[in-house]
Design a protein around this motif. Sequence first.
Motif, PDB file in Angstrom:
ATOM      1  N   ALA A 174      -4.427   0.628  -2.013  1.00 16.45           N
ATOM      2  CA  ALA A 174      -4.187   1.786  -2.865  1.00 16.45           C
ATOM      3  C   ALA A 174      -3.850   1.325  -4.275  1.00 16.45           C
ATOM      4  O   ALA A 174      -3.278   0.249  -4.473  1.00 16.45           O
ATOM      5  CB  ALA A 174      -3.049   2.647  -2.305  1.00 16.45           C
ATOM      6  N   GLU A 175      -4.211   2.162  -5.232  1.00 13.50           N
ATOM      7  CA  GLU A 175      -3.949   1.849  -6.634  1.00 13.50           C
ATOM      8  C   GLU A 175      -3.542   3.124  -7.364  1.00 13.50           C
ATOM      9  O   GLU A 175      -4.291   4.096  -7.403  1.00 13.50           O
ATOM     10  CB  GLU A 175      -5.191   1.247  -7.290  1.00 13.50           C
ATOM     11  CG  GLU A 175      -5.024   0.959  -8.770  1.00 13.50           C
ATOM     12  CD  GLU A 175      -6.322   0.543  -9.425  1.00 13.50           C
ATOM     13  OE1 GLU A 175      -6.312   0.317 -10.658  1.00 13.50           O
ATOM     14  OE2 GLU A 175      -7.354   0.462  -8.716  1.00 13.50           O
TER      15      GLU A 175
ATOM     16  N   THR B 185       0.831  -1.209   0.000  1.00 15.16           N
ATOM     17  CA  THR B 185       0.000   0.000   0.000  1.00 15.16           C
ATOM     18  C   THR B 185       0.860   1.252   0.000  1.00 15.16           C
ATOM     19  O   THR B 185       0.635   2.188  -0.782  1.00 15.16           O
ATOM     20  CB  THR B 185      -0.926   0.001   1.233  1.00 15.16           C
ATOM     21  OG1 THR B 185      -1.789  -1.123   1.180  1.00 15.16           O
ATOM     22  CG2 THR B 185      -1.750   1.283   1.282  1.00 15.16           C
TER      23      THR B 185
ATOM     24  N   GLN C 298     -14.346   3.139   2.456  1.00 14.20           N
ATOM     25  CA  GLN C 298     -14.871   3.517   1.144  1.00 14.20           C
ATOM     26  C   GLN C 298     -13.723   3.758   0.182  1.00 14.20           C
ATOM     27  O   GLN C 298     -12.632   4.193   0.582  1.00 14.20           O
ATOM     28  CB  GLN C 298     -15.722   4.786   1.243  1.00 14.20           C
ATOM     29  CG  GLN C 298     -17.011   4.630   2.008  1.00 14.20           C
ATOM     30  CD  GLN C 298     -17.821   5.916   2.007  1.00 14.20           C
ATOM     31  OE1 GLN C 298     -17.316   6.990   1.681  1.00 14.20           O
ATOM     32  NE2 GLN C 298     -19.098   5.814   2.367  1.00 14.20           N
ATOM     33  N   TRP C 299     -13.972   3.472  -1.104  1.00 15.69           N
ATOM     34  CA  TRP C 299     -13.002   3.812  -2.147  1.00 15.69           C
ATOM     35  C   TRP C 299     -13.199   5.274  -2.539  1.00 15.69           C
ATOM     36  O   TRP C 299     -14.330   5.744  -2.648  1.00 15.69           O
ATOM     37  CB  TRP C 299     -13.189   2.926  -3.372  1.00 15.69           C
ATOM     38  CG  TRP C 299     -12.650   1.539  -3.200  1.00 15.69           C
ATOM     39  CD1 TRP C 299     -13.343   0.428  -2.850  1.00 15.69           C
ATOM     40  CD2 TRP C 299     -11.287   1.143  -3.363  1.00 15.69           C
ATOM     41  NE1 TRP C 299     -12.508  -0.659  -2.774  1.00 15.69           N
ATOM     42  CE2 TRP C 299     -11.233  -0.247  -3.090  1.00 15.69           C
ATOM     43  CE3 TRP C 299     -10.111   1.812  -3.696  1.00 15.69           C
ATOM     44  CZ2 TRP C 299     -10.046  -0.969  -3.155  1.00 15.69           C
ATOM     45  CZ3 TRP C 299      -8.928   1.091  -3.759  1.00 15.69           C
ATOM     46  CH2 TRP C 299      -8.900  -0.273  -3.495  1.00 15.69           C
ATOM     47  N   ARG C 300     -12.095   5.969  -2.704  1.00 16.88           N
ATOM     48  CA  ARG C 300     -12.155   7.359  -3.146  1.00 16.88           C
ATOM     49  C   ARG C 300     -10.939   7.649  -4.016  1.00 16.88           C
ATOM     50  O   ARG C 300      -9.862   7.080  -3.805  1.00 16.88           O
ATOM     51  CB  ARG C 300     -12.232   8.313  -1.956  1.00 16.88           C
ATOM     52  CG  ARG C 300     -11.116   8.178  -0.959  1.00 16.88           C
ATOM     53  CD  ARG C 300     -11.479   8.802   0.370  1.00 16.88           C
ATOM     54  NE  ARG C 300     -12.468   8.021   1.095  1.00 16.88           N
ATOM     55  CZ  ARG C 300     -13.051   8.416   2.219  1.00 16.88           C
ATOM     56  NH1 ARG C 300     -12.740   9.601   2.735  1.00 16.88           N
ATOM     57  NH2 ARG C 300     -13.924   7.666   2.826  1.00 16.88           N
ATOM     58  N   THR C 301     -11.120   8.510  -4.995  1.00 15.78           N
ATOM     59  CA  THR C 301     -10.040   8.902  -5.897  1.00 15.78           C
ATOM     60  C   THR C 301      -9.557  10.288  -5.521  1.00 15.78           C
ATOM     61  O   THR C 301     -10.362  11.216  -5.382  1.00 15.78           O
ATOM     62  CB  THR C 301     -10.515   8.886  -7.358  1.00 15.78           C
ATOM     63  OG1 THR C 301     -10.945   7.564  -7.697  1.00 15.78           O
ATOM     64  CG2 THR C 301      -9.379   9.298  -8.284  1.00 15.78           C
TER      65      THR C 301
ATOM     66  N   ARG D 115      -6.274   5.904  -6.235  1.00 17.97           N
ATOM     67  CA  ARG D 115      -7.483   5.346  -5.623  1.00 17.97           C
ATOM     68  C   ARG D 115      -7.083   4.723  -4.300  1.00 17.97           C
ATOM     69  O   ARG D 115      -6.146   3.922  -4.232  1.00 17.97           O
ATOM     70  CB  ARG D 115      -8.121   4.264  -6.510  1.00 17.97           C
ATOM     71  CG  ARG D 115      -9.030   4.762  -7.580  1.00 17.97           C
ATOM     72  CD  ARG D 115      -9.742   3.595  -8.279  1.00 17.97           C
ATOM     73  NE  ARG D 115     -10.948   3.184  -7.574  1.00 17.97           N
ATOM     74  CZ  ARG D 115     -11.236   1.932  -7.244  1.00 17.97           C
ATOM     75  NH1 ARG D 115     -10.383   0.956  -7.486  1.00 17.97           N
ATOM     76  NH2 ARG D 115     -12.377   1.658  -6.630  1.00 17.97           N
ATOM     77  N   ILE D 116      -7.785   5.092  -3.229  1.00 20.63           N
ATOM     78  CA  ILE D 116      -7.490   4.532  -1.922  1.00 20.63           C
ATOM     79  C   ILE D 116      -8.759   3.977  -1.292  1.00 20.63           C
ATOM     80  O   ILE D 116      -9.837   4.537  -1.444  1.00 20.63           O
ATOM     81  CB  ILE D 116      -6.834   5.572  -0.973  1.00 20.63           C
ATOM     82  CG1 ILE D 116      -7.736   6.795  -0.793  1.00 20.63           C
ATOM     83  CG2 ILE D 116      -5.461   5.971  -1.476  1.00 20.63           C
ATOM     84  CD1 ILE D 116      -7.214   7.793   0.230  1.00 20.63           C
ATOM     85  N   HIS D 117      -8.590   2.874  -0.601  1.00 19.98           N
ATOM     86  CA  HIS D 117      -9.677   2.287   0.186  1.00 19.98           C
ATOM     87  C   HIS D 117      -9.434   2.738   1.611  1.00 19.98           C
ATOM     88  O   HIS D 117      -8.563   2.211   2.298  1.00 19.98           O
ATOM     89  CB  HIS D 117      -9.651   0.759   0.063  1.00 19.98           C
ATOM     90  CG  HIS D 117     -10.911   0.109   0.522  1.00 19.98           C
ATOM     91  ND1 HIS D 117     -10.934  -1.109   1.137  1.00 19.98           N
ATOM     92  CD2 HIS D 117     -12.220   0.509   0.448  1.00 19.98           C
ATOM     93  CE1 HIS D 117     -12.176  -1.453   1.421  1.00 19.98           C
ATOM     94  NE2 HIS D 117     -12.977  -0.486   1.016  1.00 19.98           N
ATOM     95  N   TYR D 118     -10.215   3.728   2.045  1.00 18.51           N
ATOM     96  CA  TYR D 118      -9.893   4.444   3.280  1.00 18.51           C
ATOM     97  C   TYR D 118     -10.946   4.192   4.344  1.00 18.51           C
ATOM     98  O   TYR D 118     -12.156   4.263   4.088  1.00 18.51           O
ATOM     99  CB  TYR D 118      -9.794   5.949   3.004  1.00 18.51           C
ATOM    100  CG  TYR D 118      -9.221   6.742   4.152  1.00 18.51           C
ATOM    101  CD1 TYR D 118      -7.860   6.667   4.458  1.00 18.51           C
ATOM    102  CD2 TYR D 118     -10.026   7.562   4.927  1.00 18.51           C
ATOM    103  CE1 TYR D 118      -7.324   7.391   5.500  1.00 18.51           C
ATOM    104  CE2 TYR D 118      -9.494   8.291   5.980  1.00 18.51           C
ATOM    105  CZ  TYR D 118      -8.142   8.202   6.265  1.00 18.51           C
ATOM    106  OH  TYR D 118      -7.614   8.911   7.311  1.00 18.51           O
TER     107      TYR D 118
END
Length: 318
Positions: free
Chosen positions: A204-205, A141, A167-170, A156-159
Amino acid sequence: MRADRLVSLVLLLRRRGRLTADTLARELEVSTRTVLRDIEALSAAGVPVYTERGRHGGFALLPGFRTPLTGLNHDEALALLTAGSGLGLGPALASAMRKIVDALPESHQALAGDAAQRLLVEPETDLLSRRPVTDPIPTATLTEVRRAVLAGHRLRIHYAATGRPPQWRTVDPIGLVTVRDRGYLLATRNGADRTYRLSRVLAAEELPEPAQRDDRVDLDRAWRERSARFLSDDHIAVQVLVDPSRRDDLLTTAVAVRAEAPGPDGRLRLDVTYQDLRHAVWALWQLGTAAEALAPPSLRAALHERATTLASRYRTPA
């Protein structure tokens, strides 16, 4: 150490060209005889240093000579640039980093500027109070986040925010901050400033599209501004004297610590932040005589009123 002095000697000749033995001796704070021995050692080791005699002579390196650190990949070079950060090494660390940057292959030279601009370690203000154990952050990550920051790509992170389901958010990453062994990602989301704690990033992506951000950023200033906003939103700043034995109890109740210094009578003077006046009264009341609020006046008045009421209630009848 002699090895360190030899490296410094080579770097001096690389940066400044031909130098006399006397000049090198002054720069390295050694004798001229030691400089001559070091020059001889460098020549024996294959460093192309040569002597020019005459009034304007001295020692010099053959043009184009470099001392590359070969075999380094992107992540290894970045690790060297950030190693030891936040450990209080000060000038010694800065000197070491200059040597490493000078010796890096040209393909990694840009990392120095990127790392200096986008990575900030140990600023003065934390968003939390106590010095905790190091936040656990999965290597994969952190690698994705760091690469997106330095490459200038969206992320993109899964926070998992406190009290909310993940939640995923960009986001558009700006930089990374490490303070008191905690890592934070400074970013924007839909144009609004956001600060994410790295230990709460579950995945994270790195995305291929470029991040929407300024080419240059003063990360230290950005961190100070965000910290100030966080600490000022519906919070109250408090100055307090506390017995050292109860310091941790005080920090447990505080939202954040702005400053700490020795105070009178062996006590510690701290500038801390609480959620509001009611929270500050409750927190300091728990410490009894081990803590004394110095400011703001409204807090002192509230504590005085509570103490007076309690004393009156338990006064022994005449």
